[in-house]
Design a protein around this motif. Structure first.
Motif, PDB file in Angstrom:
ATOM      1  N   PRO A 169      -1.684 -13.404 -10.728  1.00  0.00           N
ATOM      2  CA  PRO A 169      -0.846 -12.386 -10.744  1.00  0.00           C
ATOM      3  C   PRO A 169      -1.120 -11.496 -11.935  1.00  0.00           C
ATOM      4  O   PRO A 169      -0.623 -10.155 -11.961  1.00  0.00           O
ATOM      5  N   ASP A 170      -1.998 -12.083 -12.924  1.00  0.00           N
ATOM      6  CA  ASP A 170      -2.388 -11.050 -14.005  1.00  0.00           C
ATOM      7  C   ASP A 170      -3.631 -10.543 -14.010  1.00  0.00           C
ATOM      8  O   ASP A 170      -4.149  -9.951 -14.901  1.00  0.00           O
ATOM      9  N   ALA A 171      -4.248 -10.623 -12.935  1.00  0.00           N
ATOM     10  CA  ALA A 171      -5.464  -9.990 -12.631  1.00  0.00           C
ATOM     11  C   ALA A 171      -5.656  -8.697 -11.924  1.00  0.00           C
ATOM     12  O   ALA A 171      -4.504  -8.541 -11.296  1.00  0.00           O
ATOM     13  N   PRO A 172      -6.469  -7.702 -12.303  1.00  0.00           N
ATOM     14  CA  PRO A 172      -6.585  -6.616 -11.673  1.00  0.00           C
ATOM     15  C   PRO A 172      -6.617  -6.902  -9.898  1.00  0.00           C
ATOM     16  O   PRO A 172      -6.801  -7.558  -9.567  1.00  0.00           O
ATOM     17  N   LEU A 173      -6.065  -5.543  -9.341  1.00  0.00           N
ATOM     18  CA  LEU A 173      -6.253  -5.770  -8.013  1.00  0.00           C
ATOM     19  C   LEU A 173      -6.820  -4.548  -7.368  1.00  0.00           C
ATOM     20  O   LEU A 173      -6.633  -3.317  -8.070  1.00  0.00           O
ATOM     21  N   PRO A 174      -7.701  -4.376  -6.239  1.00  0.00           N
ATOM     22  CA  PRO A 174      -8.337  -3.458  -5.933  1.00  0.00           C
ATOM     23  C   PRO A 174      -7.393  -2.409  -5.135  1.00  0.00           C
ATOM     24  O   PRO A 174      -6.309  -2.696  -4.835  1.00  0.00           O
ATOM     25  N   ARG A 175      -7.911  -1.255  -4.854  1.00  0.00           N
ATOM     26  CA  ARG A 175      -7.232  -0.065  -4.405  1.00  0.00           C
ATOM     27  C   ARG A 175      -6.588  -0.551  -2.993  1.00  0.00           C
ATOM     28  O   ARG A 175      -5.729  -0.160  -2.374  1.00  0.00           O
ATOM     29  N   TRP A 176      -7.346  -1.124  -2.142  1.00  0.00           N
ATOM     30  CA  TRP A 176      -7.174  -1.439  -0.756  1.00  0.00           C
ATOM     31  C   TRP A 176      -5.801  -2.537  -0.781  1.00  0.00           C
ATOM     32  O   TRP A 176      -4.904  -2.104   0.195  1.00  0.00           O
ATOM     33  N   GLU A 177      -5.983  -3.394  -1.706  1.00  0.00           N
ATOM     34  CA  GLU A 177      -4.673  -4.080  -1.856  1.00  0.00           C
ATOM     35  C   GLU A 177      -3.446  -3.312  -2.431  1.00  0.00           C
ATOM     36  O   GLU A 177      -2.135  -3.570  -1.816  1.00  0.00           O
ATOM     37  N   GLY A 178      -3.414  -2.386  -3.225  1.00  0.00           N
ATOM     38  CA  GLY A 178      -2.544  -1.958  -3.759  1.00  0.00           C
ATOM     39  C   GLY A 178      -1.991  -0.786  -2.582  1.00  0.00           C
ATOM     40  O   GLY A 178      -0.533  -0.875  -2.108  1.00  0.00           O
ATOM     41  N   ALA A 179      -2.893  -0.409  -1.714  1.00  0.00           N
ATOM     42  CA  ALA A 179      -2.306   0.415  -0.613  1.00  0.00           C
ATOM     43  C   ALA A 179      -1.715  -0.296   0.469  1.00  0.00           C
ATOM     44  O   ALA A 179      -0.667  -0.027   0.934  1.00  0.00           O
ATOM     45  N   ARG A 180      -1.964  -1.551   0.620  1.00  0.00           N
ATOM     46  CA  ARG A 180      -1.370  -2.588   1.635  1.00  0.00           C
ATOM     47  C   ARG A 180       0.063  -3.063   1.200  1.00  0.00           C
ATOM     48  O   ARG A 180       0.949  -2.778   1.847  1.00  0.00           O
ATOM     49  N   MET A 181       0.111  -3.326   0.098  1.00  0.00           N
ATOM     50  CA  MET A 181       1.593  -3.502  -0.641  1.00  0.00           C
ATOM     51  C   MET A 181       2.377  -2.355  -0.472  1.00  0.00           C
ATOM     52  O   MET A 181       3.812  -2.440  -0.116  1.00  0.00           O
ATOM     53  N   ALA A 182       2.047  -1.045  -0.835  1.00  0.00           N
ATOM     54  CA  ALA A 182       2.969   0.105  -0.977  1.00  0.00           C
ATOM     55  C   ALA A 182       3.331   0.558   0.504  1.00  0.00           C
ATOM     56  O   ALA A 182       4.463   0.788   0.816  1.00  0.00           O
ATOM     57  N   VAL A 183       2.248   0.504   1.634  1.00  0.00           N
ATOM     58  CA  VAL A 183       2.637   0.619   2.852  1.00  0.00           C
ATOM     59  C   VAL A 183       3.667  -0.215   3.457  1.00  0.00           C
ATOM     60  O   VAL A 183       4.552   0.282   4.252  1.00  0.00           O
ATOM     61  N   ARG A 184       3.474  -1.662   3.351  1.00  0.00           N
ATOM     62  CA  ARG A 184       4.523  -2.528   3.585  1.00  0.00           C
ATOM     63  C   ARG A 184       5.996  -2.286   2.935  1.00  0.00           C
ATOM     64  O   ARG A 184       6.901  -2.462   3.520  1.00  0.00           O
ATOM     65  N   ALA A 185       6.008  -1.830   1.608  1.00  0.00           N
ATOM     66  CA  ALA A 185       7.241  -1.424   0.880  1.00  0.00           C
ATOM     67  C   ALA A 185       7.896  -0.318   1.842  1.00  0.00           C
ATOM     68  O   ALA A 185       9.088  -0.126   1.764  1.00  0.00           O
ATOM     69  N   LEU A 186       7.096   0.513   2.131  1.00  0.00           N
ATOM     70  CA  LEU A 186       7.606   1.674   3.295  1.00  0.00           C
ATOM     71  C   LEU A 186       7.968   1.236   4.576  1.00  0.00           C
ATOM     72  O   LEU A 186       8.759   1.967   5.291  1.00  0.00           O
ATOM     73  N   GLY A 187       7.668   0.067   4.780  1.00  0.00           N
ATOM     74  CA  GLY A 187       8.103  -0.487   6.317  1.00  0.00           C
ATOM     75  C   GLY A 187       7.275   0.118   7.378  1.00  0.00           C
ATOM     76  O   GLY A 187       7.502   0.174   8.568  1.00  0.00           O
ATOM     77  N   LEU A 188       5.941   0.256   6.772  1.00  0.00           N
ATOM     78  CA  LEU A 188       4.995   0.850   7.744  1.00  0.00           C
ATOM     79  C   LEU A 188       3.666  -0.129   8.089  1.00  0.00           C
ATOM     80  O   LEU A 188       2.642   0.287   8.401  1.00  0.00           O
ATOM     81  N   GLY A 189       3.949  -1.408   7.642  1.00  0.00           N
ATOM     82  CA  GLY A 189       2.873  -2.187   8.040  1.00  0.00           C
ATOM     83  C   GLY A 189       2.529  -2.323   9.587  1.00  0.00           C
ATOM     84  O   GLY A 189       1.580  -2.731   9.633  1.00  0.00           O
ATOM     85  N   PHE A 190       3.482  -2.290  10.390  1.00  0.00           N
ATOM     86  CA  PHE A 190       3.123  -2.371  12.024  1.00  0.00           C
ATOM     87  C   PHE A 190       2.199  -1.171  12.248  1.00  0.00           C
ATOM     88  O   PHE A 190       1.179  -1.311  12.983  1.00  0.00           O
ATOM     89  N   PRO A 191       2.654  -0.015  12.139  1.00  0.00           N
ATOM     90  CA  PRO A 191       1.595   1.118  12.458  1.00  0.00           C
ATOM     91  C   PRO A 191       0.254   1.141  11.629  1.00  0.00           C
ATOM     92  O   PRO A 191      -0.887   1.332  12.161  1.00  0.00           O
ATOM     93  N   ALA A 192       0.566   0.308  10.381  1.00  0.00           N
ATOM     94  CA  ALA A 192      -0.994   0.458   9.733  1.00  0.00           C
ATOM     95  C   ALA A 192      -1.830  -0.379  10.183  1.00  0.00           C
ATOM     96  O   ALA A 192      -3.072  -0.538  10.371  1.00  0.00           O
ATOM     97  N   ALA A 193      -1.179  -1.759  10.643  1.00  0.00           N
ATOM     98  CA  ALA A 193      -1.923  -2.742  11.471  1.00  0.00           C
ATOM     99  C   ALA A 193      -2.693  -2.270  12.819  1.00  0.00           C
ATOM    100  O   ALA A 193      -3.785  -2.729  12.852  1.00  0.00           O
ATOM    101  N   GLN A 194      -1.990  -1.407  13.422  1.00  0.00           N
ATOM    102  CA  GLN A 194      -2.213  -0.845  14.535  1.00  0.00           C
ATOM    103  C   GLN A 194      -3.463   0.201  14.427  1.00  0.00           C
ATOM    104  O   GLN A 194      -4.470   0.126  14.996  1.00  0.00           O
ATOM    105  N   ALA A 195      -3.351   0.984  13.263  1.00  0.00           N
ATOM    106  CA  ALA A 195      -4.594   1.847  12.832  1.00  0.00           C
ATOM    107  C   ALA A 195      -5.784   1.085  12.527  1.00  0.00           C
ATOM    108  O   ALA A 195      -6.709   1.584  12.662  1.00  0.00           O
ATOM    109  N   ALA A 196      -5.668  -0.140  11.969  1.00  0.00           N
ATOM    110  CA  ALA A 196      -6.642  -0.926  11.469  1.00  0.00           C
ATOM    111  C   ALA A 196      -7.822  -1.201  12.909  1.00  0.00           C
ATOM    112  O   ALA A 196      -9.031  -1.449  12.565  1.00  0.00           O
ATOM    113  N   THR A 197      -7.179  -1.110  13.948  1.00  0.00           N
ATOM    114  CA  THR A 197      -8.105  -1.347  15.249  1.00  0.00           C
ATOM    115  C   THR A 197      -8.792  -0.223  15.386  1.00  0.00           C
ATOM    116  O   THR A 197      -9.823  -0.404  16.360  1.00  0.00           O
ATOM    117  N   CYS A 198      -8.699   0.902  15.017  1.00  0.00           N
ATOM    118  CA  CYS A 198      -9.359   1.995  15.142  1.00  0.00           C
ATOM    119  C   CYS A 198     -10.242   2.289  14.128  1.00  0.00           C
ATOM    120  O   CYS A 198     -10.344   1.498  13.083  1.00  0.00           O
TER     121      CYS A 198
END
Length: 492
Positions: free
Chosen positions: A124-153
């Protein structure tokens, strides 16, 4: 792919850009006074903080931005209606993130999933990379499903090889929504540590997107059809929000208001305090509600899945198409009910709204797929009476194909083992547009004679309102001619 660029000096280095992209947004958002202050230690104009943000701090920042604090009503409802998530990270047993309830909130809302840190340590007290921060923020917006679909492209990042498997779609969604920018040359720098300043600007952007244009001030009416009975309620207890010109309504409130309306009018013995059984899936960010069928609404998806039993949603679901994807707005799953930009036009959709500009009232219509209504008798369901109706529709030949699609979506023209049954023939129609009209064909004050198609299609009595609404949504005329004619029998 288009990349977000700053309006700073052209000589700005990539490092400078990475630290300054947030300034215009941060200053404007706080100056507008429309957002809840979630940053207590830094105001616009203060020097940016390049220190890495910790995983625990970003979790709390995003939860506060999304109004998902441990004591919020939304988190309490999610917690009561989902399967409890086990503590899989041993280093959080005594950490403030868990003790203060923020970890529980993140797990309930789907911001974090147990498999996110498979090593068993959350750090919890360690830095986190940008990709992980993006994943958390996208899920906070409720966009995890379309983001997961985009990952296949192929998102098209020039440093795409640096992303862990299945995470590039979250970064792409973060860039597209303005949560976190890409860098020059199509790079994202996924493994670079996320800075304090970037984290704070991300949280504010999440909050700005959810706030949209605010809470509508007009009145609302709920209209419900049960067999041949129509009942309605003015000013039901609905949480509404306007985002990008669309009106969104809390899906839980819609079902609760319908239960209350049906109980008050004697159409159901189910007390409104009980409402309809509900389940919440943090992993899917999905609400399942049961009335005569099971209905599933998922954040980031423009479908409403339907089945007679919960298991049907996974094996062979039916689906209705929403006006736009459902959204997770400040902890509530909300569905679009009206689009002011399109003035209600478009395909038919569940909870379709009708706007009356004179009274400034938005009427929301309930819908039962399959023609099955809930009987007033306790615990009993009966099929609705099925009386055949024929509809006569007059429209230009250019709109025949959209009409056929709209009729198919509401199951009009379903006769025995055949669907999509209709007939059409050419006709000559005449009309004169009067003052104040904006005719699709013809000129104000002049008599028009135009070639049209007369379309004939059958539907059941209980589906007439939904079918007419679907026709109006794709019809180009201000005053479409739709004749509703009862039949003695079909197929004599």
């Amino acid at each position: 792919m288009e990349w977000t660029q700053s309006n700073t000096d052209s000589n700005e280095t990539e490092a400078d850009y990475a630290m300054n992209w947030w300034k215009p947004a941060l200053g404007g958002l706080l100056a507008a006074g429309s957002l809840v202050p979630i940053l207590a230690r830094r105001a616009p104009g203060r020097k940016q903080d390049a220190r890495p943000v910790t995983r625990a701090r970003l979790t709390k920042l995003l939860l506060k931005a999304a109004h998902l604090s441990p004591d919020s009503e939304a988190v309490q409802w999610m917690s009561a209606h989902c399967t409890a998530q086990p503590l899989v990270w041993g280093d959080l047993a005594a950490h403030w993130l868990r003790k203060e309830g923020w970890l529980h909130s993140a797990l309930c809302a789907g911001l974090l999933l147990p498999e996110d840190r498979p090593a068993g340590q959350f750090c919890p007290d360690a830095p986190l990379p940008r990709w992980e921060g993006a994943r958390m923020a996208v899920r906070a917006l409720g966009l995890g499903f379309p983001a997961a679909q985009a990952a296949t492209c192929s998102p098209g990042f020039s440093d795409q090889a640096q992303f862990p498997a299945g995470t590039a779609g979250y970064a792409l969604t973060a860039v597209q929504t303005g949560i976190l920018p890409g860098h020059t040359g199509g790079r994202f720098h996924p493994r670079a540590p996320l800075s304090q300043t970037e984290a704070e600007a991300m949280a504010l952007q999440v909050q700005r997107i959810m706030a949209g244009e605010g809470i509508p001030t007009f009145r609302c009416r709920l209209r419900h059809y049960d067999e041949d009975t129509m009942v309605q309620m003015l000013d039901p207890a609905l949480r509404l929000r306007m985002v990008e010109g669309r009106v969104y309504a809390c899906v839980r409130d819609l079902f609760q208001a319908e239960a209350q309306l049906r109980f008050q009018r004697g159409l159901s013995s189910l007390p409104p305090a009980v409402g309809y059984p509900a389940r919440w899936s943090p992993r899917r960010q999905q609400v399942d509600l049961e009335k005569n069928m099971v209905y599933a609404y998922r954040a980031g998806w423009d479908r409403c899945l339907q089945g007679t039993r919960p298991g049907d949603l996974e094996t062979h679901p039916d689906a209705s198409t929403l006006l736009a994807p459902a959204r997770l707005l400040f902890g509530e799953l909300m569905v679009p009910v009206y689009d002011f930009r399109a003035k209600g036009k478009g395909h038919w959709h569940p909870w379709q709204g009708d706007w009356d500009p004179d009274s400034r009232i938005l009427t929301l219509n309930t819908y039962y797929p399959g023609g099955v209504g809930v009987s007033p008798s306790p615990g009993k369901e009966t099929p609705r009476a099925r009386f055949p109706i024929v509809l006569e529709i007059f429209l230009p030949a250019s709109h025949l194909s959209p009409l056929e699609t709209a009729l198919r979506q509401v199951d009009a023209g379903h006769i025995g083992a055949y669907d999509s049954c209709l007939s059409y023939s050419p006709v000559t129609s005449c009309w004169r547009p009067l003052a104040g009209t904006t005719p699709y064909l013809g000129t104000q004050g002049a008599l028009s004679r135009e070639q049209e198609l007369k379309v004939e299609v059958t539907c059941q009595t209980e589906r007439v309102e939904a079918t007419v609404a679907a026709i109006r949504a794709v019809h180009p005329y201000e005053e479409p001619v739709i004749n509703v004619i009862p039949l003695y029998q079909v197929g004599l």
